[in-house]
Design a protein around this motif. Structure first.
Motif, PDB file in Angstrom:
ATOM      1  N   MET A 190      38.669  41.367  39.579  1.00  0.00           N
ATOM      2  CA  MET A 190      38.544  40.137  40.361  1.00  0.00           C
ATOM      3  C   MET A 190      38.035  40.382  41.784  1.00  0.00           C
ATOM      4  SD  MET A 190      39.457  38.338  37.824  1.00  0.00           S
ATOM      5  CE  MET A 190      39.104  36.762  38.605  1.00  0.00           C
ATOM      6  N   TYR A 195      41.625  26.144  47.357  1.00  0.00           N
ATOM      7  CA  TYR A 195      40.180  26.264  47.392  1.00  0.00           C
ATOM      8  C   TYR A 195      39.573  26.163  45.990  1.00  0.00           C
ATOM      9  CZ  TYR A 195      35.541  28.140  48.125  1.00  0.00           C
ATOM     10  OH  TYR A 195      34.191  28.319  48.131  1.00  0.00           O
ATOM     11  N   SER A 196      40.204  26.799  45.004  1.00  0.00           N
ATOM     12  CA  SER A 196      39.629  26.786  43.651  1.00  0.00           C
ATOM     13  C   SER A 196      39.562  25.375  43.072  1.00  0.00           C
ATOM     14  CB  SER A 196      40.443  27.686  42.716  1.00  0.00           C
ATOM     15  OG  SER A 196      40.249  29.031  43.061  1.00  0.00           O
ATOM     16  N   HIS A 249      36.568  37.678  30.839  1.00  0.00           N
ATOM     17  CA  HIS A 249      35.238  37.106  31.068  1.00  0.00           C
ATOM     18  C   HIS A 249      34.153  38.166  31.201  1.00  0.00           C
ATOM     19  CE1 HIS A 249      37.169  37.518  35.092  1.00  0.00           C
ATOM     20  NE2 HIS A 249      36.012  38.045  35.390  1.00  0.00           N
ATOM     21  N   GLY A 275      34.815  33.345  41.582  1.00  0.00           N
ATOM     22  CA  GLY A 275      36.016  32.544  41.369  1.00  0.00           C
ATOM     23  C   GLY A 275      37.208  33.326  40.869  1.00  0.00           C
ATOM     24  N   GLU A 276      38.397  32.768  41.097  1.00  0.00           N
ATOM     25  CA  GLU A 276      39.607  33.356  40.527  1.00  0.00           C
ATOM     26  C   GLU A 276      39.838  32.724  39.151  1.00  0.00           C
ATOM     27  OE1 GLU A 276      43.201  32.493  42.745  1.00  0.00           O
ATOM     28  OE2 GLU A 276      42.433  30.571  43.407  1.00  0.00           O
ATOM     29  N   ARG A 277      40.693  33.362  38.370  1.00  0.00           N
ATOM     30  CA  ARG A 277      41.051  32.814  37.063  1.00  0.00           C
ATOM     31  C   ARG A 277      42.257  31.903  37.268  1.00  0.00           C
ATOM     32  NH1 ARG A 277      39.235  35.911  32.451  1.00  0.00           N
ATOM     33  NH2 ARG A 277      41.133  35.291  31.362  1.00  0.00           N
ATOM     34  N   ARG A 306      37.328  29.815  35.190  1.00  0.00           N
ATOM     35  CA  ARG A 306      36.758  30.440  36.380  1.00  0.00           C
ATOM     36  C   ARG A 306      35.505  29.656  36.730  1.00  0.00           C
ATOM     37  NH1 ARG A 306      34.415  36.057  37.920  1.00  0.00           N
ATOM     38  NH2 ARG A 306      33.036  35.703  36.150  1.00  0.00           N
ATOM     39  N   LYS A 343      36.784  23.470  44.743  1.00  0.00           N
ATOM     40  CA  LYS A 343      35.488  23.845  44.182  1.00  0.00           C
ATOM     41  C   LYS A 343      35.265  23.156  42.839  1.00  0.00           C
ATOM     42  CE  LYS A 343      34.817  28.451  43.724  1.00  0.00           C
ATOM     43  NZ  LYS A 343      34.534  29.891  44.042  1.00  0.00           N
ATOM     44  N   CYS A 391      35.633  36.624  47.774  1.00  0.00           N
ATOM     45  CA  CYS A 391      36.028  36.365  46.396  1.00  0.00           C
ATOM     46  C   CYS A 391      37.369  35.642  46.449  1.00  0.00           C
ATOM     47  CB  CYS A 391      36.151  37.671  45.615  1.00  0.00           C
ATOM     48  SG  CYS A 391      34.534  38.292  45.126  1.00  0.00           S
ATOM     49  N   ASP A 392      37.601  34.783  45.469  1.00  0.00           N
ATOM     50  CA  ASP A 392      38.727  33.852  45.607  1.00  0.00           C
ATOM     51  C   ASP A 392      40.087  34.436  45.231  1.00  0.00           C
ATOM     52  OD1 ASP A 392      36.629  32.220  46.185  1.00  0.00           O
ATOM     53  OD2 ASP A 392      36.709  31.066  44.324  1.00  0.00           O
ATOM     54  N   THR A 393      40.108  35.581  44.545  1.00  0.00           N
ATOM     55  CA  THR A 393      41.382  36.124  44.075  1.00  0.00           C
ATOM     56  C   THR A 393      42.098  36.861  45.201  1.00  0.00           C
ATOM     57  OG1 THR A 393      40.456  36.369  41.870  1.00  0.00           O
ATOM     58  CG2 THR A 393      42.454  37.637  42.352  1.00  0.00           C
TER      59      THR A 393
END
Lengths: 281, 474
Positions: B277, A68-69, B184, A42-44, A37, A72, B285-287
């Motif tokens: 998430m 996108y992840s 996390h 962020g996403e996992r 992450r 980044k 948020c990216d999720t």
């Protein structure tokens, strides 16, 4: 925080990052993955471990800048850190007991196939490696692969290296010429893995594929990475990621891989707009 | 002495209005104001032999803390609750009190019981936060800073309610405790499962900070069984005992055709995307999360209610709870059922999904349902649903959430040689002590029982802490 101790741009769309992660490095085996992450929002994201060194504590991943992840992540420099890194996850590849093997990598799958090829080669198996790229300029890991293969074949879709065709073209040529393999390891985009499986089925060669499914936790909790193997529901994160490719429902895997395609597009475009003030690169 | 309040009904707790709250993630129940809490506390008779305490898996000193609330000593009440409950602000919000403490309340014989849960929440929320010692990711040296008279170190696997309770109890006894968390963020089901509107994550963070202030060290991003083997913690790892509280993380599916279609989520996935998430803030948020206009949630427990209410909040227009038994058999807390209904969730009782159909892109678009009726009681004592002849119809749906339970995560058992487990995956542990067949290895919570409640998991953690203390004192 997990520090990037080395960054290498392998080609314009592919980056290698090496992290300081001694606990993971001590236990990592070929075929396993990490989940990373980048930052608090962020996403996992799962990444197959491309290499690890238990002495130095380094764990590296190789990825293609796709969404996108990964954009980044690719924007980070050596010395910077990601917020979370966990692993090694998944079952290690079972590579013992083979005398001869073909390791097939397509696209980014080449990076993932590298540790498998090395493990087979180091166990003394005759290891033919066949990798494919769209064009010669995108070739990565040539020296590394060459060092762990009995014979390395590099194919290009456009023939720019003088070897036009898909990885299946090269594999079929070898099989038709009478080459015998105990096992074929195929790692890459779903259509490529499916094509390899369709080919090897006729020859009755055991074929292992690595499923790069959508995941969240990577420990069996979310069930997002489910795949159908021989009619049974399996979770790629804990039951895999390696499976017998001849038993995989690739059609289902293909539509599941597109589950969030629309959202990924939105994410990419929104953030491009934020970064460039509305101008898309 | 305050004057006793003989009202037959609980003092109502202020809530957000249903139409407003069904579109936001803020907490639904707003908690008592001071005067409301004092008035409700004055309903308690202060029984000499309080039956409510026996109904609490961690034996909170209920009449004592309620008397302090009635007398206006709120921080005293908070300390009293905290002396027997490591996570009181959480229990006050998520315990099924109507099946536990409140079901034994003498006041409940005529009228409603004392609102013990609401008062616990009130008292816990008045607890001043302690300074946290800080926790961090895996890649740093482990140096649990126990308050410790005792030098022995104890490892706890999993930072859900059971693990946190055990860690808190052991830290109070002076042990140096390290909690290993796979995700996390610490908190387990309290952060990935239970939604913000029912249990604000700030509350969880505060309770965890309180434990850290006691000296509990929490290391995130460590999957015991993968990053570190359980056997590596004992012996060379420097830990004298381990408490395994890895939860019931593996989602069950119904085993009907179409469950692998896109748009079909396990409740774990759906809730984790939203709660842990923060997918409801996508694309900030990216999720991502994809939720259609019509959502069917399969199941009738608290998790199903949470999923249904989350679906409304992320924009679904119509949300069904599809449950194969009747209303009386719903396992969810009464308050959750009541809240879900108020917010507009539609209950389809005595209905079992039999097949999911998808479109040409592999996205779910309809659910074939079979009407059921109740037959003879089954092993659980509830009447078994049986197929009602005919009674097949199709429901148009664009998202399905499967909330029919979880089984224990097999990771620890499969990577720990010799650790005895049930065929369905539960670790075999003694009811009273949590002792497994391996010396020094204790287990409890959902990893042992299969999916149950926060408070039962906490009760197991508390008992195991006492047993570990006795084991290490030998």
């Amino acid at each position: 925080m997990y520090r990037i101790i080395k960054k290498k741009v392998l080609n314009p769309a592919t980056v290698m990052l090496e992290f300081d992660a001694p606990l993971i490095a001590r236990r990592a085996l070929p075929g396993q993955f990490v989940i990373l992450r980048v930052d608090e929002s962020g996403e996992r994201v799962p990444f197959t471990i491309a290499d690890s060194d238990s002495r130095t504590g380094a764990v590296s991943v190789i990825f293609q800048i796709a969404g996108y992840s990964t954009q980044k992540l690719a924007a980070l420099s050596q010395g910077e850190s990601v917020l979370d890194l966990v692993g090694p996850l998944g079952r290690a590849s079972e590579l013992d007991g083979y005398d001869s093997a073909a390791v097939i990598g397509g696209g980014l799958g080449i990076a993932i196939a590298y540790p498998q090829a090395r493990a087979l080669y180091e166990r003394g198996a005759k290891t033919d490696v066949i990798v494919g790229f769209r064009t010669q300029e995108l070739t990565i890991l040539r020296e590394e692969l060459s060092a762990v293969s009995s014979e390395l074949t590099i194919m290009t879709d456009d023939g720019s290296n003088g070897n036009k065709g898909f990885v299946t073209t090269a594999l079929e040529r070898k099989l038709e010429a009478g080459e015998k393999y105990d096992v074929v390891v195929a790692i890459g985009p779903l259509p490529m893995m499916k094509a390899v499986c369709d080919l090897t089925r006729g020859y009755g060669i055991r074929t292992i594929v690595s499923m790069n499914s959508v995941m969240i936790d990577g420990t069996g909790m979310c069930g997002c990475c489910r795949v159908t193997v021989d009619g049974e529901r399996k979770f790629a994160c804990v039951d895999g990621p390696d499976f017998d490719g001849h038993l995989i429902d690739f059609e289902e895997a293909a539509y599941r891989a597109r589950m969030f395609a629309e959202e990924e597009r939105v994410s990419r475009e929104t953030h491009v707009c934020n970064i460039t003030g509305g101008v898309r690169s | 002495m305050t004057k006793r309040n003989m009202s037959l009904e609980k003092t109502p707790m202020p809530e957000q209005a249903p139409d407003a709250r069904a579109r936001n993630f803020k907490e639904v129940a707003l908690g008592y104001a001071d005067d409301q809490a004092e008035a409700e506390a004055a309903r308690c008779l202060g029984c000499k032999n309080p039956p409510c305490v026996a109904g609490c898996p961690v034996n909170v000193k209920i009449p004592e803390f309620i008397a302090l609330v009635a007398g206006g000593d709120f921080s005293g009440a908070a300390e009293t609750v905290a002396s027997s409950n490591s996570l009181p602000a959480i229990c006050g919000r998520v315990c099924p009190q109507e099946k536990q403490c409140e079901s034994f309340c003498v006041r409940g014989k005529k009228g409603e019981s004392v609102a013990i849960g609401r008062l616990e929440r009130f008292a816990a929320d008045r607890m001043p936060a302690r300074a946290a010692a800080g926790s961090g990711g895996a890649e740093r040296s482990f140096a649990p800073a126990g308050r410790g008279a005792k030098e022995r170190r104890v490892a706890v696997v999993g930072s859900g309610p059971s693990g946190l309770t055990c860690a808190g109890e052991l830290a109070k006894l002076g042990y140096a405790v390290t909690v290993f968390e796979a995700l996390h963020t610490p908190g387990g089901v309290l952060v990935y499962g239970i939604p913000e509107f029912r249990l604000p994550k700030d509350i969880v963070r505060r309770e965890i900070a309180n434990l850290e202030a006691l000296g509990v060290e929490i290391i995130t991003n460590v999957v015991v069984g993968r990053t570190l083997p359980l056997d590596g913690l004992l012996g060379d790892g420097g830990y004298s005992a381990v408490y395994v509280a890895s939860g019931a993380g593996l989602p069950k599916f119904q085993q009907i055709p179409g469950e692998n279609l896109n748009g079909v989520y396990s409740a774990n996935e759906f809730l984790t995307r939203i709660n842990l998430m923060r997918a409801y803030e996508f694309p900030k948020c990216d999720t991502p999360l994809r939720v259609g206009n019509t959502v069917a949630v399969v199941g009738g427990g608290n998790v199903a209610m949470d999923a249904a209410r989350c679906a409304l909040r992320v924009g679904a227009r119509r949300v069904y709870i599809v449950y194969r038994r009747g209303e009386a058999e719903l396992p969810a807390r009464l308050e959750e059922i009541h809240h879900a209904r108020e917010e507009g969730v539609v209950f389809k009782f005595l209905t079992a999904p039999t097949r999911l159909e998808g479109d040409e892109n592999g996205f779910v678009r309809s659910m074939e349902c079979q009407e059921m009726e109740l037959g003879e009681p089954d092993a659980s004592g509830r009447r078994r649903p049986v197929v009602k002849p005919g009674g097949v119809y199709t429901l148009d749906v664009s998202t399905v959430v499967v909330a029919i339970g979880n089984t224990p995560n097999p990771l620890i058992v499969s990577t720990t040689p010799g650790l005895a487990s049930e065929s369905w995956g539960g670790i075999i542990a003694d009811d009273e002590t949590g002792a497994t067949n391996r010396p020094g290895v204790y287990a409890g919570g959902d990893a042992v029982t299969g999916a149950a409640t926060v408070i039962l998991a906490m009760g197991a953690g508390k008992k195991a802490a006492a047993a570990i203390d006795a084991y290490l004192a030998k």
